[in-house]
Design an enzyme around this catalytic site. Sequence first.
Site, short mmCIF file in Angstrom:
data_model
loop_
_atom_site.label_atom_id
_atom_site.label_comp_id
_atom_site.label_asym_id
_atom_site.label_seq_id
_atom_site.Cartn_x
_atom_site.Cartn_y
_atom_site.Cartn_z
N ASP A 36 -0.18 97.40 10.61
CA ASP A 36 0.90 96.43 10.77
C ASP A 36 0.59 95.41 11.86
O ASP A 36 1.11 94.29 11.83
CB ASP A 36 2.22 97.14 11.09
CG ASP A 36 2.72 97.83 9.83
OD1 ASP A 36 2.29 98.96 9.56
OD2 ASP A 36 3.49 97.19 9.10
N GLN B 6 7.26 106.55 1.75
CA GLN B 6 6.47 105.52 1.07
C GLN B 6 5.26 106.13 0.35
O GLN B 6 4.80 105.61 -0.66
CB GLN B 6 5.96 104.47 2.07
CG GLN B 6 7.02 103.57 2.66
CD GLN B 6 7.55 104.09 3.97
OE1 GLN B 6 7.54 105.30 4.24
NE2 GLN B 6 8.04 103.20 4.82
O1 MRU Z 1 7.68 100.52 7.10
P1 MRU Z 1 6.69 99.96 6.12
O2 MRU Z 1 6.77 100.65 4.79
O3 MRU Z 1 6.76 98.46 6.02
O4 MRU Z 1 5.28 100.33 6.75
C1 MRU Z 1 4.12 99.89 6.07
C2 MRU Z 1 2.85 100.35 6.68
O5 MRU Z 1 2.83 100.99 7.70
C3 MRU Z 1 1.59 99.92 5.99
O6 MRU Z 1 0.57 100.85 6.17
C4 MRU Z 1 1.12 98.56 6.57
O7 MRU Z 1 2.17 97.64 6.58
C5 MRU Z 1 -0.01 98.00 5.78
S1 MRU Z 1 0.47 97.45 4.15
C6 MRU Z 1 -0.95 96.81 3.43
#
Ligand code: MRU
Length: 348
Positions: A240, A199
């Site tokens: 999260d 990501q």
């Molecule tokens: O697995 P993902 O890409 O959904 O994980 C996303 C994250 O860990 C982000 O840092 C978190 O959701 C915050 S998004 C503003």
Amino acid sequence: MTTLTNIPLSVEWKDTHIRLLDQQKLPQETIFLELRTIQDVFDAIVTLKVRGAPAIGIAAAYGLALSAQGYETSNISEFRVLLKNDSDYLASSRPTAVNLFWALERLLSASERACSVNEAKTILVHEAINIQMEDEATCRDIGEHALGLFQKGNKVLTICNAGSIATARYGTALSPFYLAKERNFPLSVYACETRPVLQGARLTAWELQQAGVDVTLITDSMAAHTIQSKGIDAIIVGADRITANGDTANKIGTFGLAILARAFQIPFYVAAPLSTFDLSKDTGSEITIEERDPEEVTSIGGRKVAPEGISVFNPAFDVTPNDFITAIITEKGVIKGDYLSKIKELFI
Ligand code: MRU
């Protein structure tokens, strides 16, 4: 003048469908999907076509509202049963980001106000749109508060993507960089690539570059050396789920960065909206950590990099204990220190 004009919205309500930016195709291709069924929305969340805690919540809210438009019953009790089943189905897509459950719960309770099925259908769409609009304002406020923590010329490290496409707009951890850019306030960002599914490399590097923010990409294993050799001033990450005591679940690798921040005596900031707090959980040990397909670890970009049959551990998130966190930045401001009582105060 906004710096976000080159960054598309991750999710948009289009009455008959949901327009979704396919985050799996970035940065090579900017493709938009038309989600027309609740299964489309469920699959998009599971396969990370939409990801990032607030964006998952927004997509799920629209998914529930979209599905409800198709219910044929005019009996409000039957309607509520169908709605609850669909909500449970969407809630089973990913376990860690609490915004998913928060957004679905918000739609369910908004629909309680309705006296008829038609009224409930309208309320659901409005509530989902409100969630998205509020999130944009919230993220901008988080950016304002976070920017106040940085000095001109600071170099700041981040992981994963807590940016515009992970939210309604602006992002959480990346919001201060967009506001800084708007104001010609110089900041440099170092983005960890974020294995296994990149990501950081695919999304954070792309969106910051699109906006003209000074961003440098590193692999995750370069973090300690980069902090040391480039003089990183601070680390900022998204979240999260944050429990009542401030323990924070975020993308796998976050806890390691918090340990590095302590070793190098630089601040470690968490930026998140109030919708990411889960006061029903006392500590991070109660958070369910999603484990994903081993294939994400054994392959990179669809190419196998590990021997056939190897055992794999693939947790998608880790939990940073509250005492590693210098401050938590929300739309209401910056909190430090006694997180248990300060988080409680945020919700009064
Ligand atoms: O697995 P993902 O890409 O959904 O994980 C996303 C994250 O860990 C982000 O840092 C978190 O959701 C915050 S998004 C503003």
